[in-house]
Scaffold this motif. Structure first.
Motif, PDB file in Angstrom:
ATOM      1  N   THR A 180       3.893  -1.809  -9.892  1.00  0.00           N
ATOM      2  CA  THR A 180       5.053  -1.959 -10.781  1.00  0.00           C
ATOM      3  C   THR A 180       6.321  -1.346 -10.186  1.00  0.00           C
ATOM      4  O   THR A 180       7.419  -1.649 -10.644  1.00  0.00           O
ATOM      5  N   ASN A 181       6.164  -0.493  -9.184  1.00  0.00           N
ATOM      6  CA  ASN A 181       7.364   0.121  -8.580  1.00  0.00           C
ATOM      7  C   ASN A 181       7.883  -0.667  -7.378  1.00  0.00           C
ATOM      8  O   ASN A 181       8.643  -0.153  -6.575  1.00  0.00           O
ATOM      9  N   PHE A 182       7.468  -1.942  -7.262  1.00  0.00           N
ATOM     10  CA  PHE A 182       7.979  -2.791  -6.172  1.00  0.00           C
ATOM     11  C   PHE A 182       8.482  -4.098  -6.768  1.00  0.00           C
ATOM     12  O   PHE A 182       7.734  -4.831  -7.401  1.00  0.00           O
ATOM     13  N   THR A 183       9.765  -4.387  -6.595  1.00  0.00           N
ATOM     14  CA  THR A 183      10.313  -5.653  -7.102  1.00  0.00           C
ATOM     15  C   THR A 183      10.883  -6.475  -5.944  1.00  0.00           C
ATOM     16  O   THR A 183      11.419  -5.916  -4.975  1.00  0.00           O
ATOM     17  N   PHE A 184      10.726  -7.792  -6.047  1.00  0.00           N
ATOM     18  CA  PHE A 184      11.184  -8.693  -4.985  1.00  0.00           C
ATOM     19  C   PHE A 184      12.297  -9.602  -5.495  1.00  0.00           C
ATOM     20  O   PHE A 184      12.302  -9.991  -6.669  1.00  0.00           O
TER      21      PHE A 184
ATOM     22  N   ASP B 217       0.838  -1.208   0.000  1.00  0.00           N
ATOM     23  CA  ASP B 217       0.000   0.000   0.000  1.00  0.00           C
ATOM     24  C   ASP B 217       0.872   1.257   0.000  1.00  0.00           C
ATOM     25  O   ASP B 217       0.563   2.244  -0.674  1.00  0.00           O
ATOM     26  N   ILE B 218       1.956   1.220   0.768  1.00  0.00           N
ATOM     27  CA  ILE B 218       2.871   2.374   0.798  1.00  0.00           C
ATOM     28  C   ILE B 218       3.455   2.591  -0.609  1.00  0.00           C
ATOM     29  O   ILE B 218       3.541   3.720  -1.096  1.00  0.00           O
ATOM     30  N   ALA B 219       3.829   1.494  -1.272  1.00  0.00           N
ATOM     31  CA  ALA B 219       4.393   1.617  -2.622  1.00  0.00           C
ATOM     32  C   ALA B 219       3.349   2.158  -3.611  1.00  0.00           C
ATOM     33  O   ALA B 219       3.656   3.003  -4.452  1.00  0.00           O
ATOM     34  N   HIS B 220       2.113   1.680  -3.489  1.00  0.00           N
ATOM     35  CA  HIS B 220       1.029   2.193  -4.344  1.00  0.00           C
ATOM     36  C   HIS B 220       0.893   3.705  -4.185  1.00  0.00           C
ATOM     37  O   HIS B 220       0.672   4.429  -5.150  1.00  0.00           O
ATOM     38  N   ALA B 221       1.040   4.154  -2.950  1.00  0.00           N
ATOM     39  CA  ALA B 221       0.848   5.589  -2.657  1.00  0.00           C
ATOM     40  C   ALA B 221       2.080   6.421  -2.998  1.00  0.00           C
ATOM     41  O   ALA B 221       2.041   7.647  -2.881  1.00  0.00           O
ATOM     42  N   SER B 222       3.160   5.765  -3.432  1.00  0.00           N
ATOM     43  CA  SER B 222       4.421   6.480  -3.708  1.00  0.00           C
ATOM     44  C   SER B 222       4.963   6.066  -5.074  1.00  0.00           C
ATOM     45  O   SER B 222       6.048   5.470  -5.174  1.00  0.00           O
TER      46      SER B 222
END
Ligand code: SF4
Length: 223
Positions: A140-144, A109-114
């Motif tokens: 798309t701005n979070f990779t694991f 959720d933090i990544a969605h908001a940023s």
């Protein structure tokens, strides 16, 4: 207390990068912060060295307490620090891991908001991340990077999944054709790099850890 900081490796990044950490393996009350840790726990870099300085471990504990006791306040503070520090990239967990699906969702959720921040995380909580990916919940701005050495190694498909392997030497890493992240984490943050290699740098001798028991050493690619 700041939630986002810079360790020495992150400070060498090619963009404005920060990291976030919680206690490694278990907190001071025995709460499992790395629920799927396996062989990694015995030679864990984050349970030794500078990570054990009392000010560092107190800050890790305080961050964990905040996110468990007041996730909303935690989220607001992370969002505010991302803005104030003009963060371009955040490594979630230079120490610790996703300890339950709700906590993973909080970071998604933090990544969605940023959307202007690039997030990445090494994790051994493979199934929860794969579940979130299958449901389309990962922005798309979070990779694991799935890191070997945990209890869910069997869920990692090394031909398709981004993953990391700990090597005994830089030469072994290069011979296997892995991208080196021993000095900087830039390759780990790059979604296009699938095979991430680290050279073991724990305080114990490699032979005194359980790394040798991790199955499936990547094959040597060079002759
Ligand atoms: S998952 Fe990472 S931080 Fe946790 S015990 Fe293993 S190596 Fe340490």
């Amino acid at each position: 207390m700041d939630l986002l900081t810079k360790n020495s490796k992150i400070a060498k990044s090619n963009v404005r990068a920060y990291n976030f950490g919680i206690p490694a393996f278990r907190d001071e009350r025995g709460f499992a912060t790395c629920p799927f840790a396996g062989a990694c726990a015995k030679g864990c870099y984050a349970q030794a060295g500078a990570y054990k300085f009392s000010n560092v471990s107190k800050a890790f504990q305080a961050r964990l307490d905040l996110v468990r006791q007041n996730p909303q306040a935690f989220t607001l503070q992370v969002l505010s620090e991302l803005k104030r520090k003009k963060v371009e990239r955040l490594r979630v967990h230079d120490s610790g891991d996703f300890f339950n699906p709700e906590y993973l969702q909080l970071w998604l959720d933090i990544a969605h908001a940023s959307p202007t921040v690039q997030f990445y995380a090494y994790t051994k909580s493979v199934q929860w991340v794969k579940d979130a990916q299958a449901k389309g919940q990962v922005p798309t701005n979070f990779t694991f990077v799935f890191s070997y050495g945990g209890r869910q190694d069997h869920l990692i498909d090394r031909n398709r999944d981004r993953h990391s392997w700990v090597f005994s030497s830089l030469q072994a890493l290069k011979d296997a054709g892995y991208a080196d992240t021993s000095e900087t984490d830039d390759n780990a943050a790059d979604q296009n790099v699938r095979c991430i290699g680290l050279v073991y740098h724990g305080t114990k001798k490699l032979s005194n850890t359980q790394w040798q028991a991790v199955k499936g050493e990547p094959e040597r690619k060079v002759s």
